[in-house]
Enzyme design. Structure first.
Site, PDB file in Angstrom:
ATOM      1  NE  ARG A  53       2.234  -8.226 -11.894  1.00 31.75           N
ATOM      2  CZ  ARG A  53       1.205  -7.580 -12.427  1.00 31.75           C
ATOM      3  NH1 ARG A  53      -0.014  -8.015 -12.256  1.00 31.75           N
ATOM      4  NH2 ARG A  53       1.415  -6.494 -13.142  1.00 31.75           N
ATOM      5  CD  GLU A  61       6.489  -0.989  -9.962  1.00 37.83           C
ATOM      6  OE1 GLU A  61       7.278  -1.555  -9.168  1.00 37.83           O
ATOM      7  OE2 GLU A  61       5.799  -1.602 -10.785  1.00 37.83           O
ATOM      8  NE  ARG A  95       6.003 -11.904 -10.961  1.00 38.31           N
ATOM      9  CZ  ARG A  95       5.924 -10.606 -11.211  1.00 38.31           C
ATOM     10  NH1 ARG A  95       5.906  -9.730 -10.212  1.00 38.31           N
ATOM     11  NH2 ARG A  95       5.859 -10.150 -12.443  1.00 38.31           N
TER      12      ARG A  95
END
Length: 162
Positions: A53, A61, A95
């Protein structure tokens, strides 16, 4: 103060003055997946798949205006290329949090420069991100070329969709 105390204090002070980058882990791998405009998957030489990330940015998004373009921009920039990642630990989803580099190019910052991501206000440590965003906005590049009513920060978009 005795000699041992003086040495201990010196070591502590040296540690505290180390730049954040000195306290990070470096990862290297080939980009094998682009989830969206701020999340990638790399495959390391020892065949570990690591989801990364990108820190300090937040991309639209997938179902948000500019979401697919942001993902495509990141893909065009680094997909199937070898990158390095300055890892800053993990998020709550497991992540790796990191700054991605293509050679000397800071990919995280490049996403903001090109108008494909926001400076993630809540998590920015490097104030340059705000100047880069302001410049992209003034040049109306990337998502900043959208109509004003289509420009919504992803963290607000996510809250509205809950």
């Amino acid at each position: 103060m005795n000699a041992l105390s003086s040495i201990s204090l010196t070591v502590v002070l040296l540690f505290l003055t180390l730049p954040v980058s000195a306290q990070t882990t470096k990862l290297y791998g080939n980009v094998v997946g682009i989830t969206d405009g701020d999340t990638i998957t790399i495959l390391t030489d020892d065949k570990r798949s690591i989801k990364v990330r990108l820190v300090e940015i937040d991309a639209p998004e997938k179902n948000q205006p500019w979401g697919q373009r942001s993902k495509q921009a990141l893909s065009n920039l680094i997909f199937s290329l070898n990158v390095s990642v300055a890892s800053h630990g993990e998020d709550r989803y497991g992540r790796t949090l990191g700054t991605v580099y293509l050679g000397d190019l800071n990919v995280n910052k490049q996403m903001v420069v090109k108008g494909n991501a926001w400076a993630y206000t809540q998590y920015v440590r490097d104030q340059d991100y705000f100047a880069l965003q302001k410049n992209a906005e003034s040049r109306k590049v990337g998502l900043w070329s959208l109509a004003q009513d289509q420009i919504t920060e992803p963290w607000i978009w996510r809250k509205q969709k809950k």
